[in-house]
Design an enzyme around this catalytic site. Structure first.
Site, PDB file in Angstrom:
ATOM      1  N   LYS A 157       0.812  -1.220   0.000  1.00  0.00           N
ATOM      2  CA  LYS A 157       0.000   0.000   0.000  1.00  0.00           C
ATOM      3  C   LYS A 157       0.845   1.270   0.000  1.00  0.00           C
ATOM      4  O   LYS A 157       2.047   1.252   0.236  1.00  0.00           O
ATOM      5  CB  LYS A 157      -1.001  -0.033   1.156  1.00  0.00           C
ATOM      6  CG  LYS A 157      -2.125  -1.029   0.877  1.00  0.00           C
ATOM      7  CD  LYS A 157      -3.286  -0.921   1.821  1.00  0.00           C
ATOM      8  CE  LYS A 157      -4.415  -1.832   1.351  1.00  0.00           C
ATOM      9  NZ  LYS A 157      -5.536  -1.847   2.310  1.00  0.00           N
TER      10      LYS A 157
ATOM     11  N   ARG B 110      -3.661 -10.014   4.810  1.00  0.00           N
ATOM     12  CA  ARG B 110      -4.114 -10.087   3.412  1.00  0.00           C
ATOM     13  C   ARG B 110      -2.978  -9.571   2.536  1.00  0.00           C
ATOM     14  O   ARG B 110      -2.576  -8.409   2.656  1.00  0.00           O
ATOM     15  CB  ARG B 110      -5.376  -9.238   3.228  1.00  0.00           C
ATOM     16  CG  ARG B 110      -5.991  -9.299   1.833  1.00  0.00           C
ATOM     17  CD  ARG B 110      -7.263  -8.461   1.784  1.00  0.00           C
ATOM     18  NE  ARG B 110      -7.904  -8.519   0.479  1.00  0.00           N
ATOM     19  CZ  ARG B 110      -7.623  -7.728  -0.550  1.00  0.00           C
ATOM     20  NH1 ARG B 110      -6.682  -6.782  -0.407  1.00  0.00           N
ATOM     21  NH2 ARG B 110      -8.252  -7.838  -1.694  1.00  0.00           N
TER      22      ARG B 110
END
Length: 278
Positions: free
Chosen positions: A223, A258
Site C-alpha cells: 500500500k 491479506r
C-alpha cells in the site's frame, strides 16, 4: 471457526489471505490476472505457497476507482470463482460490497464475504450472508473509493476510536440480522480514508481492537503508506516494506494478513509466529 475443510484457531498462528484481483485497474496488479487462465495459474501458485484463504475481487477499490456495473462485477468474479472452486478446497473469499454479487458468489462456492464497506454500502448484503450462514469481514471506511482520501474523510479526532465505534455499530447490525459473532472478522481498513500517520497509528494501537472480540484482519500489502516511507512509487517493489508491516501487524495481534506475495509473506508469518506466539 470452521471454514470448508479448514479450522481457524485464532491466536495459534497467523493465517494468510491471498489477493486475487480479476480487474484491469487495481493499484498493484491490475490486468495481471483478469483472464480465467491467468487467475487459475495464480490461484494454484498461492495454494502451492501455503495460502489459507483466496480472496477474489472484481471491483478495484484503489483511491479514485470508478464503480463498475453489477453485471460486469458478476461476470468478472463468478467464472474465476467457479474455476478455482473446482480445483481446491481452500477457503475462498469474495471481495464485494454488493448483495447480488455476494448471493451469486455464495451460489458458486464462496466461503466468506469480504465487504470493504462493513455492510454500509448495501445493508442487504448482511442478510445474504446471514441466510447463508457464512463468515463476513467487516472493514472500516469513510466515504467511497472515489472520495475516501478527501480531507473531510481523513479528519479524525481519534482514528482508533472512530474505527472501533464504526465496527461496533456494524457488528451489532450483523448480529441483529442473524450473523453469528464467531463468524465476524474485523479489518481496520489500512489506506481506506486514512493518511500516512493514521495508518501508522493503527499499527501501533491495533491491540485496542481486541475490545470488539473478533478476529482481526490487516491488509497492508504494497500500500501507498509503504511507498511513502520507502520513496517507492512502484507497488510491486514494496515487498520488503510489506514484510515489515506484516511483522508489525502480527506482533500487535493480527490473526489474518491479506497479501499479494503469498510465498514470501508466509515465510514472514512463520518466523514472526515463532517469535511471538510461543
Amino acid at each position: 471457526m470452521k471454514i470448508r475443510n479448514s479450522t481457524f484457531a485464532w491466536g495459534k498462528r497467523t493465517y494468510i489471505m491471498g489477493v486475487l484481483n480479476v480487474t484491469p485497474d487495481s493499484f498493484s496488479d491490475g490486468g495481471n490476472f483478469n483472464t480465467i487462465d491467468a487467475a487459475i495459474a495464480q490461484a494454484k501458485s498461492m495454494v502451492d505457497a501455503g495460502v489459507d484463504i483466496i480472496d477474489i475481487g472484481g471491483q478495484s477499490t484503489r483511491p479514485g476507482a470508478e464503480q463498475i456495473t453489477l453485471r460486469e462485477e458478476i461476470n468478472r468474479i463468478i467464472p474465476v470463482l467457479a474455476a478455482v472452486r473446482s480445483l481446491t478446497n481452500i477457503a475462498i473469499s469474495v471481495d464485494t460490497t454488493r448483495a447480488e454479487v455476494a448471493r451469486a458468489a455464495i451460489a458458486s462456492g464462496a466461503d466468506i464475504i469480504n465487504d470493504i464497506s462493513g455492510g454500509t454500502f448495501e445493508p442487504e448484503l448482511l442478510k445474504v450472508v446471514a441466510d447463508a450462514g457464512l463468515p463476513i469481514v467487516l472493514m472500516h471506511i469513510r466515504g467511497t473509493p472515489q472520495t475516501m482520501q478527501q480531507q473531510r474523510n481523513t479528519d479524525y479526532e481519534d482514528v482508533i476510536a472512530a474505527i472501533i465505534s464504526f465496527l461496533e455499530k456494524q457488528i451489532t447490525k450483523a448480529l441483529e440480522i442473524g450473523i453469528e459473532r464467531e463468524k465476524i472478522i474485523i479489518d481496520p481498513g489500512i489506506g481506506f480514508a486514512k493518511n500516512l500517520e493514521q495508518n501508522l497509528e493503527i499499527f501501533r494501537r491495533l491491540p485496542e481492537l481486541r475490545t470488539l472480540n473478533c478476529p482481526i484482519l490487516v491488509g497492508a500489502s504494497r500500500k501507498s503508506f509503504i511507498g511513502h516511507i520507502l520513496n517507492q512509487p512502484n507497488p510491486q517493489e514494496r515487498i520488503w516494506g510489506t514484510a515489515a508491516a506484516c511483522c508489525a501487524a502480527i506482533f500487535k495481534g493480527a490473526d489474518i494478513i491479506r497479501v499479494h506475495d503469498v510465498k514470501e509473506m508466509r515465510d514472514v508469518s512463520l518466523v514472526t509466529d515463532g517469535i511471538c506466539r510461543r
